[in-house]
Write a protein that holds these residues in place. Structure first.
Motif, PDB file in Angstrom:
ATOM      1  N   LEU A  72       3.387  14.284  -7.365  1.00 28.41           N
ATOM      2  CA  LEU A  72       3.980  15.398  -6.627  1.00 28.41           C
ATOM      3  C   LEU A  72       5.268  15.862  -7.299  1.00 28.41           C
ATOM      4  N   MET A  73       6.099  14.905  -7.705  1.00 31.03           N
ATOM      5  CA  MET A  73       7.339  15.271  -8.399  1.00 31.03           C
ATOM      6  C   MET A  73       7.042  15.966  -9.722  1.00 31.03           C
ATOM      7  N   LEU A  74       6.041  15.455 -10.459  1.00 30.72           N
ATOM      8  CA  LEU A  74       5.645  16.112 -11.706  1.00 30.72           C
ATOM      9  C   LEU A  74       5.188  17.547 -11.459  1.00 30.72           C
ATOM     10  N   GLU A  75       4.379  17.700 -10.422  1.00 34.43           N
ATOM     11  CA  GLU A  75       3.860  19.017 -10.071  1.00 34.43           C
ATOM     12  C   GLU A  75       4.998  19.975  -9.743  1.00 34.43           C
ATOM     13  N   ALA A  76       5.954  19.502  -8.949  1.00 40.20           N
ATOM     14  CA  ALA A  76       7.079  20.342  -8.548  1.00 40.20           C
ATOM     15  C   ALA A  76       7.958  20.700  -9.744  1.00 40.20           C
ATOM     16  N   ALA A 103       7.845  17.124 -18.608  1.00 43.48           N
ATOM     17  CA  ALA A 103       7.989  16.417 -17.334  1.00 43.48           C
ATOM     18  C   ALA A 103       7.356  15.028 -17.398  1.00 43.48           C
ATOM     19  N   ILE A 104       6.155  14.948 -17.966  1.00 43.85           N
ATOM     20  CA  ILE A 104       5.462  13.656 -18.067  1.00 43.85           C
ATOM     21  C   ILE A 104       6.255  12.691 -18.941  1.00 43.85           C
ATOM     22  N   GLN A 105       6.705  13.163 -20.099  1.00 44.15           N
ATOM     23  CA  GLN A 105       7.431  12.278 -21.007  1.00 44.15           C
ATOM     24  C   GLN A 105       8.764  11.851 -20.409  1.00 44.15           C
ATOM     25  N   THR A 106       9.393  12.743 -19.663  1.00 44.72           N
ATOM     26  CA  THR A 106      10.649  12.380 -19.004  1.00 44.72           C
ATOM     27  C   THR A 106      10.428  11.283 -17.978  1.00 44.72           C
ATOM     28  N   VAL A 157       8.650  24.613 -11.219  1.00 45.03           N
ATOM     29  CA  VAL A 157       9.949  25.280 -11.326  1.00 45.03           C
ATOM     30  C   VAL A 157      10.306  25.576 -12.778  1.00 45.03           C
ATOM     31  N   ALA A 158       9.860  24.721 -13.701  1.00 45.94           N
ATOM     32  CA  ALA A 158      10.122  24.982 -15.116  1.00 45.94           C
ATOM     33  C   ALA A 158       9.359  26.211 -15.589  1.00 45.94           C
ATOM     34  N   VAL A 159       8.137  26.355 -15.121  1.00 43.57           N
ATOM     35  CA  VAL A 159       7.341  27.549 -15.453  1.00 43.57           C
ATOM     36  C   VAL A 159       8.014  28.796 -14.884  1.00 43.57           C
ATOM     37  N   ASP A 160       8.513  28.690 -13.653  1.00 43.76           N
ATOM     38  CA  ASP A 160       9.225  29.812 -13.041  1.00 43.76           C
ATOM     39  C   ASP A 160      10.459  30.200 -13.859  1.00 43.76           C
ATOM     40  N   ALA A 161      11.029  29.184 -14.538  1.00 46.09           N
ATOM     41  CA  ALA A 161      12.222  29.451 -15.349  1.00 46.09           C
ATOM     42  C   ALA A 161      11.877  30.001 -16.732  1.00 46.09           C
ATOM     43  N   GLY A 162      10.562  30.084 -17.044  1.00 48.83           N
ATOM     44  CA  GLY A 162      10.145  30.709 -18.290  1.00 48.83           C
ATOM     45  C   GLY A 162       9.515  29.787 -19.318  1.00 48.83           C
ATOM     46  N   THR A 193       0.831  -1.209   0.000  1.00 51.03           N
ATOM     47  CA  THR A 193       0.000   0.000   0.000  1.00 51.03           C
ATOM     48  C   THR A 193       0.863   1.257   0.000  1.00 51.03           C
ATOM     49  N   ALA A 194       1.895   1.262   0.853  1.00 53.03           N
ATOM     50  CA  ALA A 194       2.769   2.425   0.962  1.00 53.03           C
ATOM     51  C   ALA A 194       3.642   2.609  -0.271  1.00 53.03           C
ATOM     52  N   LEU A 195       3.878   1.526  -1.021  1.00 52.88           N
ATOM     53  CA  LEU A 195       4.709   1.611  -2.219  1.00 52.88           C
ATOM     54  C   LEU A 195       3.868   1.878  -3.465  1.00 52.88           C
ATOM     55  N   SER A 196       3.165   0.865  -3.942  1.00 48.97           N
ATOM     56  CA  SER A 196       2.439   1.020  -5.205  1.00 48.97           C
ATOM     57  C   SER A 196       1.028   1.566  -5.034  1.00 48.97           C
ATOM     58  N   GLY A 197       0.412   1.326  -3.880  1.00 50.24           N
ATOM     59  CA  GLY A 197      -0.932   1.855  -3.665  1.00 50.24           C
ATOM     60  C   GLY A 197      -0.952   3.369  -3.597  1.00 50.24           C
ATOM     61  N   SER A 198      -0.115   3.924  -2.729  1.00 53.87           N
ATOM     62  CA  SER A 198      -0.015   5.376  -2.587  1.00 53.87           C
ATOM     63  C   SER A 198       0.996   5.984  -3.560  1.00 53.87           C
ATOM     64  N   GLY A 199       1.872   5.152  -4.098  1.00 54.91           N
ATOM     65  CA  GLY A 199       2.996   5.612  -4.898  1.00 54.91           C
ATOM     66  C   GLY A 199       2.694   6.522  -6.067  1.00 54.91           C
ATOM     67  N   PRO A 200       1.605   6.288  -6.822  1.00 56.20           N
ATOM     68  CA  PRO A 200       1.346   7.207  -7.929  1.00 56.20           C
ATOM     69  C   PRO A 200       1.310   8.669  -7.502  1.00 56.20           C
ATOM     70  N   ALA A 201       0.771   8.931  -6.309  1.00 58.42           N
ATOM     71  CA  ALA A 201       0.707  10.321  -5.833  1.00 58.42           C
ATOM     72  C   ALA A 201       2.098  10.891  -5.589  1.00 58.42           C
ATOM     73  N   TYR A 202       3.045  10.033  -5.190  1.00 59.72           N
ATOM     74  CA  TYR A 202       4.411  10.522  -4.974  1.00 59.72           C
ATOM     75  C   TYR A 202       4.978  11.066  -6.288  1.00 59.72           C
ATOM     76  N   PHE A 203       4.742  10.318  -7.367  1.00 61.27           N
ATOM     77  CA  PHE A 203       5.265  10.736  -8.670  1.00 61.27           C
ATOM     78  C   PHE A 203       4.505  11.927  -9.219  1.00 61.27           C
TER      79      PHE A 203
END
Length: 277
Positions: free
Chosen positions: A184-188, A207-210, A192-197, A172-182
């Motif tokens: 979050l990384m996409l969101e972050a 970000a998604i394709q990476t 920052v990329a938008v902040d960079a222009g 549960t802590a790995l794959s169940g909740s895990g999609p949200a972890y990724f």
């Protein structure tokens, strides 16, 4: 799928629909699938979309099955199980629960005991055929039944067994909740990329394709993630600077703490659910 036992779904939410869609895409016969839910209007849309049989009668639905998938919310599971218990005690199907937090022992008690039962912890990427499910079988489950469950959940991703039911908290802590972890990384990364222009749409697509590309490389490669990471890094280069910053900032420790918090909450929820019903 090589065989087509009759499978009944008690509950017709998003995950049940995802599983049914995956089964049909893998060649499973719609005529061997039943679905029950209280909302007949929703059931009729399921019937039209998939060509499966539907009913608002949980007992009748369960009675048809070689395998019953319990796809209702944990909060109503006790009532559902106790309602169908007389039927499944007579027909003895394989019971499969996709509800988080409810132990095999608790489910077995609500079903009046002694039935073969598999607990499955799927995750939301199952909705797009890229799921990762952890599975646990009680002692009554036969090898042929395990293969039947595997074939169902492999139709929407991967299905991996654990020998100890307590390890489903770790799943549960790995794959169940895990999609949200990724996510979050996409969101972050997007922020920052938008902040960079970079324009937001472009930042998100990059970000998604990476992330998708990195996941595909990890799946195909003979190397572990650490080596794949090092393969991207050049001495004194941009990647090395970024990775060093992550490491110095305590990313690994933060991941450990976040994982531990999810694991602990999964254990707490299991106790709470068992105690309430």
């Amino acid at each position: 799928m090589s065989t087509s036992p009759t499978i009944s779904f008690i509950g017709a939410g998003n995950m049940a629909s995802a599983i049914i869609g995956g089964m049909l895409d893998s060649g499973y016969k719609a005529g061997n699938i039943w679905v029950s839910a209280p909302d007949d209007g929703h059931l009729q849309s399921i019937r039209k979309k998939f060509g499966v049989s539907v009913t608002t009668d949980n007992r009748y639905c369960a009675q048809q099955a070689d395998m019953v998938v319990l796809a209702v919310k944990p909060q109503v599971m006790a009532d559902v199980c106790r309602d169908i218990a007389p039927v499944v005690q007579n027909t003895r199907p394989l019971m499969v629960s996709i509800a988080a937090g409810l132990t095999a022992e608790t489910l077995d008690e609500w079903l009046a005991g002694g039935l073969p039962l598999v607990r499955v912890m799927p995750n939301t990427p199952s909705l797009v055929g890229k799921g990762a499910a952890g599975l646990f079988a009680n002692a009554q489950v036969k090898d042929a039944q395990k293969k039947m469950v595997e074939s169902v959940f492999e139709s929407i991703g991967s299905a991996l067994w654990v020998e100890d039911e307590n390890l489903l908290h770790a799943v549960t802590a790995l794959s169940g909740s895990g999609p949200a972890y990724f996510f979050l990384m996409l969101e972050a990364l997007e922020d920052v990329a938008v902040d960079a222009g970079i324009e937001a749409v472009t930042a998100r697509e990059l970000a998604i394709q990476t992330m998708a590309g990195a996941a595909e490389m990890a799946a195909r490669s003979e190397h572990d993630p650490g080596q794949l990471k090092r393969n991207v890094m050049s001495p004194g280069g941009t990647t090395e600077q970024a990775i060093n910053t992550f490491e110095e900032g305590g990313l690994r420790d933060l991941v450990r703490k976040a994982y531990g918090a999810a694991f602990k909450r999964s254990e707490e929820m299991a106790s709470e659910l068992a105690g309430k019903q």
